[in-house]
Motif scaffolding. Structure first.
Motif, PDB file in Angstrom:
ATOM      1  N   GLY A  48     -10.652   1.912  18.783  1.00  0.00           N
ATOM      2  CA  GLY A  48     -11.859   1.163  19.105  1.00  0.00           C
ATOM      3  C   GLY A  48     -12.221   1.284  20.569  1.00  0.00           C
ATOM      4  O   GLY A  48     -11.491   1.869  21.372  1.00  0.00           O
ATOM      5  N   ARG A  49     -13.363   0.712  20.910  1.00  0.00           N
ATOM      6  CA  ARG A  49     -13.859   0.746  22.283  1.00  0.00           C
ATOM      7  C   ARG A  49     -13.636  -0.613  22.957  1.00  0.00           C
ATOM      8  O   ARG A  49     -13.746  -1.657  22.319  1.00  0.00           O
ATOM      9  CB  ARG A  49     -15.348   1.114  22.318  1.00  0.00           C
ATOM     10  CG  ARG A  49     -15.608   2.533  21.855  1.00  0.00           C
ATOM     11  CD  ARG A  49     -17.058   2.949  22.052  1.00  0.00           C
ATOM     12  NE  ARG A  49     -17.267   4.365  21.719  1.00  0.00           N
ATOM     13  CZ  ARG A  49     -17.040   5.357  22.565  1.00  0.00           C
ATOM     14  NH1 ARG A  49     -16.649   5.090  23.809  1.00  0.00           N
ATOM     15  NH2 ARG A  49     -17.232   6.607  22.199  1.00  0.00           N
ATOM     16  N   LEU A  50     -13.334  -0.553  24.243  1.00  0.00           N
ATOM     17  CA  LEU A  50     -13.094  -1.769  25.010  1.00  0.00           C
ATOM     18  C   LEU A  50     -14.423  -2.414  25.378  1.00  0.00           C
ATOM     19  O   LEU A  50     -15.257  -1.816  26.062  1.00  0.00           O
ATOM     20  CB  LEU A  50     -12.302  -1.422  26.275  1.00  0.00           C
ATOM     21  CG  LEU A  50     -11.911  -2.603  27.173  1.00  0.00           C
ATOM     22  CD1 LEU A  50     -10.983  -3.558  26.427  1.00  0.00           C
ATOM     23  CD2 LEU A  50     -11.250  -2.097  28.450  1.00  0.00           C
ATOM     24  N   ALA A  70     -13.995  -3.407  20.226  1.00  0.00           N
ATOM     25  CA  ALA A  70     -14.837  -3.207  19.048  1.00  0.00           C
ATOM     26  C   ALA A  70     -14.081  -2.214  18.176  1.00  0.00           C
ATOM     27  O   ALA A  70     -14.069  -1.007  18.453  1.00  0.00           O
ATOM     28  CB  ALA A  70     -16.206  -2.668  19.444  1.00  0.00           C
ATOM     29  N   VAL A  71     -13.448  -2.705  17.126  1.00  0.00           N
ATOM     30  CA  VAL A  71     -12.566  -1.879  16.308  1.00  0.00           C
ATOM     31  C   VAL A  71     -13.383  -0.981  15.386  1.00  0.00           C
ATOM     32  O   VAL A  71     -14.311  -1.433  14.709  1.00  0.00           O
ATOM     33  CB  VAL A  71     -11.606  -2.761  15.487  1.00  0.00           C
ATOM     34  CG1 VAL A  71     -10.701  -1.911  14.599  1.00  0.00           C
ATOM     35  CG2 VAL A  71     -10.766  -3.622  16.424  1.00  0.00           C
ATOM     36  N   LEU A  98      -6.240   0.721  31.186  1.00  0.00           N
ATOM     37  CA  LEU A  98      -7.244   1.478  30.446  1.00  0.00           C
ATOM     38  C   LEU A  98      -8.401   1.837  31.370  1.00  0.00           C
ATOM     39  O   LEU A  98      -8.945   0.979  32.056  1.00  0.00           O
ATOM     40  CB  LEU A  98      -7.754   0.654  29.254  1.00  0.00           C
ATOM     41  CG  LEU A  98      -6.668   0.149  28.289  1.00  0.00           C
ATOM     42  CD1 LEU A  98      -7.303  -0.681  27.185  1.00  0.00           C
ATOM     43  CD2 LEU A  98      -5.865   1.314  27.716  1.00  0.00           C
ATOM     44  N   ASP A  99      -8.773   3.094  31.361  1.00  0.00           N
ATOM     45  CA  ASP A  99      -9.852   3.596  32.209  1.00  0.00           C
ATOM     46  C   ASP A  99     -11.110   3.778  31.369  1.00  0.00           C
ATOM     47  O   ASP A  99     -11.129   4.588  30.432  1.00  0.00           O
ATOM     48  CB  ASP A  99      -9.420   4.906  32.857  1.00  0.00           C
ATOM     49  CG  ASP A  99     -10.473   5.445  33.820  1.00  0.00           C
ATOM     50  OD1 ASP A  99     -11.307   4.639  34.287  1.00  0.00           O
ATOM     51  OD2 ASP A  99     -10.459   6.663  34.094  1.00  0.00           O
ATOM     52  N   PHE A 104     -10.110   4.079  22.443  1.00  0.00           N
ATOM     53  CA  PHE A 104      -8.668   4.087  22.603  1.00  0.00           C
ATOM     54  C   PHE A 104      -7.988   3.921  21.250  1.00  0.00           C
ATOM     55  O   PHE A 104      -8.571   3.364  20.309  1.00  0.00           O
ATOM     56  CB  PHE A 104      -8.229   2.944  23.521  1.00  0.00           C
ATOM     57  CG  PHE A 104      -8.805   3.012  24.900  1.00  0.00           C
ATOM     58  CD1 PHE A 104      -8.263   3.858  25.862  1.00  0.00           C
ATOM     59  CD2 PHE A 104      -9.903   2.232  25.255  1.00  0.00           C
ATOM     60  CE1 PHE A 104      -8.794   3.928  27.138  1.00  0.00           C
ATOM     61  CE2 PHE A 104     -10.446   2.288  26.522  1.00  0.00           C
ATOM     62  CZ  PHE A 104      -9.890   3.141  27.471  1.00  0.00           C
ATOM     63  N   LEU A 105      -6.756   4.407  21.194  1.00  0.00           N
ATOM     64  CA  LEU A 105      -5.904   4.140  20.046  1.00  0.00           C
ATOM     65  C   LEU A 105      -4.907   3.081  20.515  1.00  0.00           C
ATOM     66  O   LEU A 105      -4.145   3.314  21.461  1.00  0.00           O
ATOM     67  CB  LEU A 105      -5.181   5.400  19.585  1.00  0.00           C
ATOM     68  CG  LEU A 105      -4.390   5.281  18.291  1.00  0.00           C
ATOM     69  CD1 LEU A 105      -5.309   4.951  17.108  1.00  0.00           C
ATOM     70  CD2 LEU A 105      -3.629   6.568  17.990  1.00  0.00           C
TER      71      LEU A 105
END
Length: 204
Positions: A48-50, A70-71, A98-99, A104-105
């Motif tokens: 998902g996205r941060l 956001a999964v 996290l950049d 990300f997983l």
């Protein structure tokens, strides 16, 4: 016996005190692991996205930081469409680093002291930017394809927890209490009358 016990307790106090007052900025040291090992140790694996990151306190690298994702897909366990994941605020305390917003997983775990539905993750747990080869390894390790996340937002409220200092002090007190109880029990046992009795008419 008393002198030996006192020395042992003093040694425990000095050792634990060294842990308590260790420099807070000491680097986190991660032991390498394979993707399959990360999957096995995790309770929930998702991509998902941060969306956001919020830190409670901010005075210590071990203060809690809440990451809301956001999964998009779930590979293991269950996660909501908006899922909260907490970690230490800094990588110095093994918190997530996290950049950007990803995707990300995320390899996360559950814990009974977290708010309902909230997950935990750390620097050493395998969480990384999503890549095709990483996804293939996760699919092989789980033996299943990606699934849709559950509805709603879960664990997205930041609840201020104890600082690293309070956690260490609590651990010291609990450890010394257990040690003191164990020593007291041993002393009472040694002072108790012997259980063996001579039979009537016994002669040496």
């Amino acid at each position: 016996m008393r002198r030996t016990t006192t020395c042992l307790l003093a040694a425990c106090v000095l050792l634990l005190a060294g842990w308590v007052w260790a420099p807070a900025a000491s680097a986190c040291s991660c032991v390498g692991g394979t993707t399959a090992e990360h999957v096995e140790r995790a309770d929930v694996v998702f991509s998902g996205r941060l969306l956001s990151r919020e830190v409670a306190g901010g005075s210590s690298s071990s203060d809690p930081a809440l990451h809301v994702f956001a999964v998009e897909t779930v590979w293991k366990g269950t996660a909501a469409s908006e899922q909260g994941v907490v970690s230490a605020a800094s990588g110095a305390s093994c918190g997530l680093e996290l950049d950007g917003d990803g995707p990300f997983l995320v390899f996360a775990t559950t814990a009974p002291d977290l708010p309902t539905g909230q997950l935990a993750a750390g620097l050493c747990g395998g969480t990384a930017r999503l890549a095709a080869d990483l996804t293939s390894e996760v699919a092989a390790a789980t033996g299943r394809g990606p699934e849709e996340p559950g509805p709603g937002a879960v664990g997205t409220d930041l609840v201020g927890g104890p600082s690293g200092w309070a956690v260490w002090v609590g651990a010291v007190v609990a450890t010394l209490t257990v040690a003191a109880l164990a020593v007291t029990g041993e002393l009472r046992r040694r002072r108790a009358p012997g259980c063996a009795h001579r039979a009537p008419g016994y002669r040496r």
